[in-house]
Scaffold this motif. Structure first.
Motif, short mmCIF file in Angstrom:
data_model
loop_
_atom_site.label_atom_id
_atom_site.label_comp_id
_atom_site.label_asym_id
_atom_site.label_seq_id
_atom_site.Cartn_x
_atom_site.Cartn_y
_atom_site.Cartn_z
N ILE A 9 0.84 -1.19 0.00
CA ILE A 9 0.00 0.00 0.00
C ILE A 9 0.88 1.24 0.00
N TYR A 10 0.51 2.21 -0.82
CA TYR A 10 1.28 3.44 -0.93
C TYR A 10 0.37 4.66 -0.78
N GLU A 11 0.95 5.74 -0.26
CA GLU A 11 0.32 7.06 -0.32
C GLU A 11 1.14 7.89 -1.30
N VAL A 12 0.50 8.36 -2.36
CA VAL A 12 1.24 9.07 -3.42
C VAL A 12 0.50 10.32 -3.86
N GLU A 13 1.26 11.27 -4.38
CA GLU A 13 0.71 12.45 -5.02
C GLU A 13 0.63 12.17 -6.52
N THR A 14 -0.56 12.29 -7.06
CA THR A 14 -0.75 12.10 -8.49
C THR A 14 -1.03 13.46 -9.15
N GLU A 15 -0.99 13.45 -10.47
CA GLU A 15 -1.29 14.67 -11.23
C GLU A 15 -2.53 14.42 -12.09
N VAL A 16 -3.47 15.35 -12.05
CA VAL A 16 -4.69 15.21 -12.83
C VAL A 16 -4.39 15.45 -14.31
N HIS A 28 -15.27 11.13 -15.24
CA HIS A 28 -14.15 10.21 -15.46
C HIS A 28 -12.87 10.99 -15.23
N ILE A 29 -12.11 10.59 -14.20
CA ILE A 29 -10.87 11.27 -13.88
C ILE A 29 -9.68 10.37 -14.23
N VAL A 30 -8.69 10.95 -14.89
CA VAL A 30 -7.46 10.25 -15.28
C VAL A 30 -6.30 10.90 -14.56
N LEU A 31 -5.47 10.09 -13.89
CA LEU A 31 -4.36 10.60 -13.09
C LEU A 31 -3.04 10.00 -13.57
N ARG A 32 -1.99 10.81 -13.48
CA ARG A 32 -0.64 10.29 -13.69
C ARG A 32 -0.09 9.87 -12.34
N ALA A 33 0.31 8.61 -12.22
CA ALA A 33 0.71 8.06 -10.93
C ALA A 33 2.03 7.31 -11.05
N PRO A 34 2.80 7.24 -9.96
CA PRO A 34 4.04 6.45 -9.98
C PRO A 34 3.74 4.99 -10.31
N SER A 35 4.62 4.36 -11.07
CA SER A 35 4.39 2.97 -11.48
C SER A 35 4.33 2.02 -10.28
N THR A 36 4.97 2.40 -9.17
CA THR A 36 4.97 1.54 -7.98
C THR A 36 3.58 1.32 -7.42
N VAL A 37 2.65 2.23 -7.68
CA VAL A 37 1.31 2.13 -7.12
C VAL A 37 0.35 1.38 -8.06
N ASN A 97 -3.68 19.73 -11.47
CA ASN A 97 -3.80 19.72 -10.01
C ASN A 97 -3.15 18.47 -9.42
N ARG A 98 -2.67 18.59 -8.20
CA ARG A 98 -2.15 17.45 -7.46
C ARG A 98 -3.29 16.79 -6.69
N PHE A 99 -3.21 15.46 -6.57
CA PHE A 99 -4.30 14.71 -5.95
C PHE A 99 -3.70 13.54 -5.18
N ASN A 100 -3.92 13.51 -3.86
CA ASN A 100 -3.35 12.49 -2.99
C ASN A 100 -4.27 11.26 -2.94
N ILE A 101 -3.68 10.08 -3.19
CA ILE A 101 -4.44 8.83 -3.15
C ILE A 101 -3.64 7.78 -2.36
N VAL A 102 -4.36 6.84 -1.76
CA VAL A 102 -3.75 5.74 -1.00
C VAL A 102 -4.24 4.42 -1.57
N GLY A 103 -3.31 3.49 -1.81
CA GLY A 103 -3.72 2.19 -2.32
C GLY A 103 -2.56 1.45 -2.96
N PRO A 104 -2.84 0.36 -3.66
CA PRO A 104 -4.16 -0.26 -3.80
C PRO A 104 -4.59 -0.97 -2.51
N LEU A 105 -5.88 -0.99 -2.26
CA LEU A 105 -6.42 -1.51 -1.02
C LEU A 105 -7.39 -2.66 -1.26
#
Length: 271
Positions: A9-16, A28-37, A97-105
């Motif tokens: 499980i990770y907490e990461v900052e994504t980009e919208v 429908h929201i699409v985010l750029r996220a680190p590959s680790t998540v 915008n930056r968007f904080n997400i936690v997962g995968p859960l």
């Protein structure tokens, strides 16, 4: 991938990347996220940190199942209904915008190695939860039938996606009464009669769960359901999302966020 393997499980900052309407009620929201998540099992969810909106800050994160993800492009996508302050706050996010997400859960769906034909059934935005499962089934060469239910044709979402991945896509709606439980039961029984179905996968709907429990039990076909539930922590500590399940002759309490959100249809109880 071992479907039973627990993912970090990770907490990461994504980009919208985008956050667009697909009809009056859904975005429908699409985010750029680190590959680790992005080591995600279909059916898992993320806990989304809602931004400040309308001079208020939603106190709790919002659980949301993964709609699509691509590790190569470092993208994760969510399909959501504008329902309350939290989702309306998410809808205010703009490109960049930056968007904080936690997962995968949570625990996702399990596709056994011997499965050759499966059926996916969902109502409305529940299809978002099943979309990654359709992707995985396509990759494995599994023949997949999708039954998509909505109140009207304009709310039948992701039809092009499922058409590209699945052998059959059947759409049923309230406005022509094709989504009635009587018609759905006839449709399901017809599919069972003409195809050797290995498993049913459904999301959310109480009426569909009641029907599938009966059909799966009568035909001795396993089923899995992704349950929706209010959550606070999303990691099993607060016990906010506990609900009863019938295992054997006992009623057992389980946390949807931790032991689920995917459970056996035979064990899940209608609400």
């Amino acid at each position: 991938m071992d479907m039973k393997r627990r993912i970090k499980i990770y907490e990461v900052e994504t980009e919208v990347i985008s956050n667009n309407y697909i009809n009056n009620d859904y975005k429908h929201i699409v985010l750029r996220a680190p590959s680790t998540v992005l080591d995600i099992i279909p059916g898992q969810f993320f806990h989304l940190n809602c931004p400040t909106y309308d001079n208020s800050i939603p106190f709790l994160r919002r659980p949301m199942s993964v709609y699509q993800f691509t590790k190569k492009e470092k993208k994760i996508e969510f399909l959501y209904k504008l329902h309350g302050k939290g989702t309306r706050a998410i809808s205010s996010l703009k490109k960049g915008n930056r968007f904080n997400i936690v997962g995968p859960l949570g625990k996702g769906f399990e596709i056994e190695k011997n499965y050759k034909k499966i059926v996916l059934i969902a109502r409305g935005v529940g299809l978002a939860t099943l979309a990654p499962l359709a992707n995985l089934a396509f990759e494995r060469g599994i023949e997949t039938t999708v039954i998509s239910s909505a109140k009207s044709k304009e709310y039948l979402m992701s039809q092009d996606l499922f058409q590209s991945l699945c052998s059959r896509v059947v759409s049923i709606t309230d406005d022509d009464n094709s989504s009635s439980m009587i018609n759905l039961e006839i449709l399901i029984n017809d599919i069972i009669s003409n195809h050797n179905i290995d498993c049913f996968f459904i999301c959310g709907s109480n009426r569909i769960l009641k029907l599938l429990k009966k059909v799966c039990n009568f035909n001795n076909i396993p089923g899995q359901i992704a349950l929706e539930q209010q959550m606070a922590c999303g990691i099993g500590m607060c016990f906010c999302c506990v609900r009863p399940f019938e295992i054997g002759n006992k009623i057992i309490q389980k946390r949807v966020c931790n032991e689920g959100p995917v459970f056996k249809v035979s064990e899940a109880l209608p609400w």
